[in-house]
Write an enzyme that holds these catalytic residues in place. Structure first.
Site, PDB file in Angstrom:
ATOM      1  NE  ARG A  41      -4.059  -1.699  -3.774  1.00 39.28           N
ATOM      2  CZ  ARG A  41      -2.970  -0.949  -3.804  1.00 39.28           C
ATOM      3  NH1 ARG A  41      -2.313  -0.786  -4.915  1.00 39.28           N
ATOM      4  NH2 ARG A  41      -2.568  -0.341  -2.722  1.00 39.28           N
ATOM      5  NE  ARG A  45      -0.394   1.294 -10.546  1.00 39.64           N
ATOM      6  CZ  ARG A  45       0.521   1.648  -9.649  1.00 39.64           C
ATOM      7  NH1 ARG A  45       1.335   2.630  -9.904  1.00 39.64           N
ATOM      8  NH2 ARG A  45       0.626   0.978  -8.523  1.00 39.64           N
ATOM      9  NE  ARG A  54      -4.112   6.394 -12.268  1.00 39.69           N
ATOM     10  CZ  ARG A  54      -3.405   7.503 -12.314  1.00 39.69           C
ATOM     11  NH1 ARG A  54      -3.905   8.589 -12.864  1.00 39.69           N
ATOM     12  NH2 ARG A  54      -2.182   7.548 -11.800  1.00 39.69           N
ATOM     13  CG  ASP A  90      -6.000   4.789  -1.907  1.00 41.87           C
ATOM     14  OD1 ASP A  90      -5.464   3.898  -2.584  1.00 41.87           O
ATOM     15  OD2 ASP A  90      -5.445   5.301  -0.906  1.00 41.87           O
ATOM     16  CE1 TYR A 166       0.671   4.874   3.100  1.00 40.27           C
ATOM     17  CE2 TYR A 166      -1.017   3.472   4.059  1.00 40.27           C
ATOM     18  CZ  TYR A 166      -0.011   3.680   3.134  1.00 40.27           C
ATOM     19  OH  TYR A 166       0.310   2.697   2.248  1.00 40.27           O
TER      20      TYR A 166
END
Ligand code: CP3
Length: 361
Positions: A41, A45, A54, A90, A166
């Site tokens: 990652r 963010r 974003r 992703d 998921y």
């Protein structure tokens, strides 16, 4: 096993003069001039530049616009000075061409709108549209065009178990009850689901490799929810099949999971070139469990990035000393960088690794 001389210079290593090779060579357990480093990652963010992008685009929009995905990938890798760039994408993207809608809800993580719970649900999943994911390949082409051989380029996908979890839970989970219910109660649905996931992921990985990915990382992020017997009975075979088929495409595979201390030997027997280690055990113990016939990647606790630099350096050095110059260590975190991580501390870790010299014992 001999310990390589840590002061080996680039000139003494044929083919080691390109930075991109440092990462790839380590994946193949070949000697390198210094430990390669990148971060799970590394674009996200915590980084101001990503937050700017974003403001104007959703996560999925960024993934689907190759110019944006490439920009985010490149900016993060350049800013950190790492040895590899992981493509911005992703784990859940393959769900869409399989026929499942999802979204990322602020603070909630991913939400799959109609989770897969029955054999009929599994039968309805499509496997013929992996080509729709070509936007990821286009982004990889752009990143490869930018970096050339300077950095290793990492493509990725989820592992069958983690992706299935998921699809079945409809999002993140604490106890994986729906997943395990299907696993235990409906072996036909479970097997068909994993087969379909593997079919789509093979195609997806092939697109990424053809576009210029040097290595594929398979994220089995939630495999630690399985005990060893269940990993063997319900997850191992599909992972192994995916690992082997990606290797046949001509690239090394990194197989990563979290809370996997009890699963490492079994994960290694998928044949993956590199096994990702989390931070819960010392790197040398993890490597011993994996076996020295595989490379390892890890294993700093991502939250250590909030510690003062002297503490951070101590932990980084402990990991490098535990690797002891053995060929086949890629420095990384034990899991992804979290929001609000100070970027300068991530950069400091890169500096520490570039400056580190192993004292001879
Ligand atoms: O540089 C990079 O590594 C970024 C590329 C990347 C993303 N997701 C972008 C992203 C990668 C490699 C992933 C993989 C991924 N996605 C995993 C496996 C890695 C792991 O951490 O184990 C998983 C489990 C997912 C699913 C997922 N996507 C989750 C659980 C979340 C977090 C939700 C949240 O709000 O915290 C995401 C969202 C996501 N994917 C973000 C990013 C940068 C953050 C959300 C945003 O930008 O809105």
């Amino acid at each position: 096993m001999h310990s390589p001389d840590p002061t080996l210079s680039l000139e003494t290593l044929p083919g080691a003069s390109l930075d991109g090779n440092r990462f790839i060579r380590a994946c193949l357990r070949q000697p390198v001039d210094r430990t390669p480093v990148w971060f799970l990652r590394q674009a996200g963010r915590y980084m101001q530049e990503y937050r700017e992008v974003r403001k104007h685009h959703t996560l999925v929009e960024i993934c689907k616009q190759p110019a944006l995905a490439a920009e985010v990938t490149i900016t993060a890798a350049e800013k950190l000075g790492v040895d590899a760039a992981i493509i911005f994408a992703d784990l859940l993207l393959p769900l869409e061409p399989m026929g499942l809608d999802f979204e990322f809800q602020a603070g909630e993580g991913p939400v799959v709108h109609h989770p897969v719970r029955t054999l009929e649900d599994v039968r309805a999943l499509r496997t013929d549209r992996a080509g729709d994911l070509a936007y990821v390949a286009k982004a990889i082409e752009k990143v490869a065009g930018h970096f050339g051989n300077r950095l290793g380029i990492i493509g990725f996908c989820g592992a069958p178990y983690t992706l299935a979890s998921y699809m079945i839970e409809g999002g993140g989970s604490r106890n994986y009850i729906h997943t395990k219910k299907m696993m235990y109660n409906d072996p036909e649905a479970w097997k068909l689901l994993l087969d379909k996931i593997v079919a789509v992921l093979e195609e997806y990985c092939r697109l990424q490799v053809q576009a210029g990915a040097d290595v594929i990382q398979i994220f089995d992020s939630w495999v630690g929810s399985l005990g060893l017997a269940d990993y063997r009975a319900y997850a191992f075979e599909a992972s192994k099949r995916l690992v082997r088929s990606v290797q046949q495409m001509g690239v090394p595979v990194i197989y990563f999971g979290v809370e996997t201390a009890g699963l490492l030997a079994e994960m290694a027997s998928t044949g993956a070139d590199v096994i990702g280690l989390d931070w819960r055990q010392p790197l040398d113990e993890g490597w011993r469990a994996v076996g020295h016939g595989h490379a390892v990647q890890g294993n700093l606790d991502p939250i250590t990035l909030f510690a003062p630099l002297d503490v951070l350096q101590q932990r980084v050095h402990e990991i490098l000393r535990a690797a002891n110059g053995r060929p086949g260590h890629i420095f990384n975190l034990g899991h992804g960088i979290v929001p609000n991580t100070p970027v300068e501390n991530v950069q400091a870790v890169v500096r520490m690794i570039k400056e580190f010299r192993l004292e001879k014992r």
